[in-house]
Design a protein around this motif. Structure first.
Motif, PDB file in Angstrom:
ATOM      1  N   GLN A 150       0.842  -1.194   0.000  1.00 19.92           N
ATOM      2  CA  GLN A 150       0.000   0.000   0.000  1.00 19.92           C
ATOM      3  C   GLN A 150       0.877   1.244   0.000  1.00 19.92           C
ATOM      4  OE1 GLN A 150      -2.190  -0.871   3.650  1.00 19.92           O
ATOM      5  NE2 GLN A 150      -4.012  -1.339   2.438  1.00 19.92           N
ATOM      6  N   ILE A 151       0.488   2.218  -0.816  1.00 20.28           N
ATOM      7  CA  ILE A 151       1.254   3.456  -0.938  1.00 20.28           C
ATOM      8  C   ILE A 151       0.309   4.645  -0.845  1.00 20.28           C
ATOM      9  CG2 ILE A 151       2.667   4.886  -2.460  1.00 20.28           C
ATOM     10  CD1 ILE A 151       3.834   2.373  -3.658  1.00 20.28           C
ATOM     11  N   ALA A 152       0.665   5.606   0.014  1.00 19.95           N
ATOM     12  CA  ALA A 152      -0.013   6.901   0.056  1.00 19.95           C
ATOM     13  C   ALA A 152       0.803   7.880  -0.780  1.00 19.95           C
ATOM     14  CB  ALA A 152      -0.147   7.397   1.488  1.00 19.95           C
ATOM     15  N   LEU A 153       0.199   8.437  -1.803  1.00 17.78           N
ATOM     16  CA  LEU A 153       0.871   9.394  -2.679  1.00 17.78           C
ATOM     17  C   LEU A 153       0.777  10.793  -2.079  1.00 17.78           C
ATOM     18  CD1 LEU A 153      -0.793   8.085  -5.945  1.00 17.78           C
ATOM     19  CD2 LEU A 153       1.582   7.689  -5.282  1.00 17.78           C
ATOM     20  N   THR A 154       1.871  11.531  -2.075  1.00 15.10           N
ATOM     21  CA  THR A 154       1.886  12.913  -1.608  1.00 15.10           C
ATOM     22  C   THR A 154       2.725  13.750  -2.559  1.00 15.10           C
ATOM     23  OG1 THR A 154       3.839  12.612  -0.178  1.00 15.10           O
ATOM     24  CG2 THR A 154       1.673  12.183   0.813  1.00 15.10           C
ATOM     25  N   PHE A 155       2.365  15.022  -2.705  1.00 15.25           N
ATOM     26  CA  PHE A 155       3.073  15.924  -3.621  1.00 15.25           C
ATOM     27  C   PHE A 155       3.516  17.175  -2.879  1.00 15.25           C
ATOM     28  CE2 PHE A 155       1.173  13.128  -6.592  1.00 15.25           C
ATOM     29  CZ  PHE A 155       1.954  13.189  -7.738  1.00 15.25           C
ATOM     30  N   ASP A 156       4.780  17.524  -3.055  1.00 19.84           N
ATOM     31  CA  ASP A 156       5.350  18.717  -2.429  1.00 19.84           C
ATOM     32  C   ASP A 156       5.432  19.877  -3.418  1.00 19.84           C
ATOM     33  OD1 ASP A 156       5.671  17.255  -0.131  1.00 19.84           O
ATOM     34  OD2 ASP A 156       7.831  17.564   0.029  1.00 19.84           O
ATOM     35  N   ASP A 157       5.593  21.067  -2.851  1.00 21.70           N
ATOM     36  CA  ASP A 157       5.964  22.297  -3.558  1.00 21.70           C
ATOM     37  C   ASP A 157       4.848  22.911  -4.391  1.00 21.70           C
ATOM     38  OD1 ASP A 157       8.351  21.675  -2.396  1.00 21.70           O
ATOM     39  OD2 ASP A 157       9.485  21.428  -4.250  1.00 21.70           O
ATOM     40  N   LEU A 158       3.587  22.661  -4.020  1.00 16.96           N
ATOM     41  CA  LEU A 158       2.525  23.410  -4.679  1.00 16.96           C
ATOM     42  C   LEU A 158       2.659  24.885  -4.310  1.00 16.96           C
ATOM     43  CD1 LEU A 158       1.384  20.457  -4.587  1.00 16.96           C
ATOM     44  CD2 LEU A 158      -0.906  21.481  -4.481  1.00 16.96           C
ATOM     45  N   PRO A 159       2.489  25.822  -5.243  1.00 13.39           N
ATOM     46  CA  PRO A 159       2.078  25.636  -6.630  1.00 13.39           C
ATOM     47  C   PRO A 159       3.235  25.696  -7.638  1.00 13.39           C
ATOM     48  CG  PRO A 159       1.851  27.928  -6.047  1.00 13.39           C
ATOM     49  CD  PRO A 159       2.431  27.246  -4.837  1.00 13.39           C
ATOM     50  N   TRP A 160       4.485  25.658  -7.167  1.00 13.14           N
ATOM     51  CA  TRP A 160       5.637  25.937  -8.052  1.00 13.14           C
ATOM     52  C   TRP A 160       6.783  25.001  -7.722  1.00 13.14           C
ATOM     53  CZ3 TRP A 160      10.746  26.938  -8.294  1.00 13.14           C
ATOM     54  CH2 TRP A 160      11.265  27.637  -9.392  1.00 13.14           C
ATOM     55  N   HIS A 161       7.293  24.319  -8.749  1.00 15.89           N
ATOM     56  CA  HIS A 161       8.471  23.473  -8.540  1.00 15.89           C
ATOM     57  C   HIS A 161       9.316  23.428  -9.802  1.00 15.89           C
ATOM     58  CE1 HIS A 161      11.016  20.171  -7.213  1.00 15.89           C
ATOM     59  NE2 HIS A 161      10.809  19.618  -8.400  1.00 15.89           N
ATOM     60  N   ASN A 162      10.510  23.948  -9.718  1.00 17.44           N
ATOM     61  CA  ASN A 162      11.559  23.821 -10.729  1.00 17.44           C
ATOM     62  C   ASN A 162      11.149  24.380 -12.095  1.00 17.44           C
ATOM     63  OD1 ASN A 162      14.062  22.931 -11.981  1.00 17.44           O
ATOM     64  ND2 ASN A 162      14.174  21.384 -10.370  1.00 17.44           N
ATOM     65  N   ASP A 163      12.072  24.278 -13.047  1.00 17.80           N
ATOM     66  CA  ASP A 163      11.850  24.809 -14.392  1.00 17.80           C
ATOM     67  C   ASP A 163      10.853  23.941 -15.155  1.00 17.80           C
ATOM     68  OD1 ASP A 163      13.759  26.762 -13.876  1.00 17.80           O
ATOM     69  OD2 ASP A 163      15.398  25.528 -14.657  1.00 17.80           O
ATOM     70  N   LEU A 164      10.224  24.554 -16.173  1.00 14.37           N
ATOM     71  CA  LEU A 164       9.256  23.848 -17.004  1.00 14.37           C
ATOM     72  C   LEU A 164       9.685  23.867 -18.467  1.00 14.37           C
ATOM     73  CD1 LEU A 164       5.855  25.182 -15.598  1.00 14.37           C
ATOM     74  CD2 LEU A 164       6.962  22.995 -15.108  1.00 14.37           C
ATOM     75  N   PRO A 165       9.239  22.893 -19.253  1.00 11.67           N
ATOM     76  CA  PRO A 165       9.505  22.919 -20.694  1.00 11.67           C
ATOM     77  C   PRO A 165       8.820  24.119 -21.350  1.00 11.67           C
ATOM     78  CG  PRO A 165       8.745  20.749 -19.985  1.00 11.67           C
ATOM     79  CD  PRO A 165       8.513  21.686 -18.844  1.00 11.67           C
ATOM     80  N   PRO A 166       9.263  24.509 -22.518  1.00 12.61           N
ATOM     81  CA  PRO A 166       8.633  25.642 -23.208  1.00 12.61           C
ATOM     82  C   PRO A 166       7.144  25.387 -23.438  1.00 12.61           C
ATOM     83  CG  PRO A 166      10.699  25.031 -24.278  1.00 12.61           C
ATOM     84  CD  PRO A 166      10.414  23.965 -23.266  1.00 12.61           C
ATOM     85  N   ALA A 184      -6.683   7.366  -7.266  1.00 13.98           N
ATOM     86  CA  ALA A 184      -5.897   7.623  -6.062  1.00 13.98           C
ATOM     87  C   ALA A 184      -6.718   8.475  -5.107  1.00 13.98           C
ATOM     88  CB  ALA A 184      -4.598   8.336  -6.416  1.00 13.98           C
ATOM     89  N   PRO A 185      -6.858   8.043  -3.850  1.00 12.95           N
ATOM     90  CA  PRO A 185      -7.740   8.767  -2.933  1.00 12.95           C
ATOM     91  C   PRO A 185      -7.033   9.890  -2.188  1.00 12.95           C
ATOM     92  CG  PRO A 185      -6.989   6.752  -1.879  1.00 12.95           C
ATOM     93  CD  PRO A 185      -6.343   6.799  -3.249  1.00 12.95           C
ATOM     94  N   LYS A 186      -7.671  11.035  -2.103  1.00 13.57           N
ATOM     95  CA  LYS A 186      -7.319  12.097  -1.151  1.00 13.57           C
ATOM     96  C   LYS A 186      -5.808  12.340  -1.064  1.00 13.57           C
ATOM     97  CE  LYS A 186      -8.925  13.518   3.458  1.00 13.57           C
ATOM     98  NZ  LYS A 186      -9.491  13.033   4.726  1.00 13.57           N
ATOM     99  N   VAL A 187      -5.220  12.773  -2.166  1.00  8.17           N
ATOM    100  CA  VAL A 187      -3.775  12.984  -2.245  1.00  8.17           C
ATOM    101  C   VAL A 187      -3.422  14.363  -1.696  1.00  8.17           C
ATOM    102  CG1 VAL A 187      -1.790  13.119  -3.792  1.00  8.17           C
ATOM    103  CG2 VAL A 187      -3.625  11.467  -4.252  1.00  8.17           C
ATOM    104  N   TYR A 188      -2.574  14.398  -0.670  1.00  3.81           N
ATOM    105  CA  TYR A 188      -2.172  15.674  -0.078  1.00  3.81           C
ATOM    106  C   TYR A 188      -1.159  16.392  -0.969  1.00  3.81           C
ATOM    107  CZ  TYR A 188      -4.506  15.870   4.439  1.00  3.81           C
ATOM    108  OH  TYR A 188      -5.454  15.996   5.422  1.00  3.81           O
ATOM    109  N   LEU A 208      -3.029   9.317   3.128  1.00  5.48           N
ATOM    110  CA  LEU A 208      -1.979   9.577   4.109  1.00  5.48           C
ATOM    111  C   LEU A 208      -2.455   9.210   5.508  1.00  5.48           C
ATOM    112  CD1 LEU A 208       0.813  10.784   4.772  1.00  5.48           C
ATOM    113  CD2 LEU A 208      -0.274  13.051   4.804  1.00  5.48           C
ATOM    114  N   GLU A 209      -3.704   9.527   5.824  1.00  5.53           N
ATOM    115  CA  GLU A 209      -4.249   9.174   7.134  1.00  5.53           C
ATOM    116  C   GLU A 209      -4.236   7.660   7.347  1.00  5.53           C
ATOM    117  OE1 GLU A 209      -6.616  12.926   5.945  1.00  5.53           O
ATOM    118  OE2 GLU A 209      -5.704  11.202   4.955  1.00  5.53           O
TER     119      GLU A 209
END
Length: 307
Positions: free
Chosen positions: A28-44, A64-68, A256-257
């Motif tokens: 089982q894996i809880a997915l989480t994402f950091d750095d909203l709303p901006w992270h690193n450079d983007l492609p053109p 995927a349920p309730k991803v923080y 995550l909970e």
């Protein structure tokens, strides 16, 4: 660019082991994402808003349920239009969490200054989190303090303010791929991007196997893992493949909970308790156990690619 047959076979072997581990143990894996709303450079031609939309779409498609998503609100001060990222994240039914105002490193600040970072970020979290709990804290750089006094002081504040700590027990350095991807996309180097795609998935499989080995060494079983991801351009590009890979190997996505209800997370879920070593690697070292070796080629090539 070429990978030797030997290295490729070794990496594919790691991939197969991780796949079998997931199938046999119902990982089982809880997915989480950091750095909203901006992270690193983007492609053109790619915007922060489109990155968020693509990530949300991939998460929804994989059920995927309730991803923080952990927020650094300083970027809204610099560009108010980035609030759309938070609006879309919440509209998808996903919650937000605190990642400090400016992605601050605790080792570089006093306790008082770091607490100010936490509290300042709460203003935005309250604004965009009506109806959903935002009291989860992710330490930037996963740095919880260079000394025990500073670490305990911050934990005390987090406990007083009702926070849980969003621990990380699986990571493959996904953040390292986003800048190189922007370079390669700018240069239209499709061969380099294909190599990155392959190595990204191999690194993800290798991380799954490493967490599996460490968890079983520590607890004689697979704990529910918390996977650290970032809201970056290459992450958005690769997320459908990454989630399909995990699902095809029997991985179940949880919240995550749900993950932090497991015993190994007790001092993360409740910061009022005494701190334990942060993450599986630190706990392995604390018990004198050997941390699994990961193939450094998968990320070392990122420093050279498309330069």
């Amino acid at each position: 660019m070429k990978i030797t047959t030997y290295v490729l076979l070794v990496l594919l072997s790691c991939f197969c082991i991780a796949a079998n581990a997931a199938k046999q143990n119902n990982i089982q894996i809880a997915l989480t994402f950091d750095d909203l709303p901006w992270h690193n450079d983007l492609p053109p031609g790619v915007t922060r808003q489109q990155v968020a939309k693509d990530i949300i779409a991939a998460l929804k498609a994989a059920h995927a349920p309730k991803v923080y998503g952990f927020v650094n609100a300083v970027h809204l001060q610099n560009d108010p239009t980035l609030a759309e990222v938070l609006v879309d994240w919440r509209a998808a039914g996903f919650p937000l969490g605190n990642h400090t105002w400016s992605h601050a490193n605790l080792n570089n600040l006093s306790v008082e200054a770091y607490v100010d970072e936490i509290i300042k970020n709460e203003v935005v979290l309250k604004q965009y989190s009506k109806g959903m709990d935002w009291h989860w804290f992710r330490y930037p750089y996963l740095v919880e303090g260079s000394d025990i006094e500073k670490r305990n002081a911050i934990r005390k504040v987090l406990a007083q303010r009702g926070y849980h700590i969003a621990a990380v027990t699986m990571s493959f350095g996904d953040y390292m791929w986003n800048g190189p991807y922007a370079r390669c996309a700018t240069q239209h180097d499709d061969e380099a991007i294909k190599l990155m795609e392959k190595n990204y998935l191999l690194a993800a499989a290798q991380a799954l196997e490493s967490s599996h080995l460490m968890s079983n060494a520590l607890y004689n079983r697979d704990i529910p893992y918390v996977l650290l991801m970032h809201i970056g351009g290459f992450d958005a590009h690769m997320l459908p493949q990454l989630l399909a890979l995990y699902k095809s190997k029997g991985v179940q996505f949880i919240t995550l909970e749900q993950a932090e209800k497991a015993m190994p997370y007790r001092s993360d879920f409740n910061p009022a308790l005494s701190a334990e070593p942060s993450g599986l690697e630190a706990r392995m070292r604390a018990r004198g156990l050997q941390v699994p070796d990961n193939d450094p080629h998968l990320t070392s090539m990122l420093d050279r690619i498309c330069k």
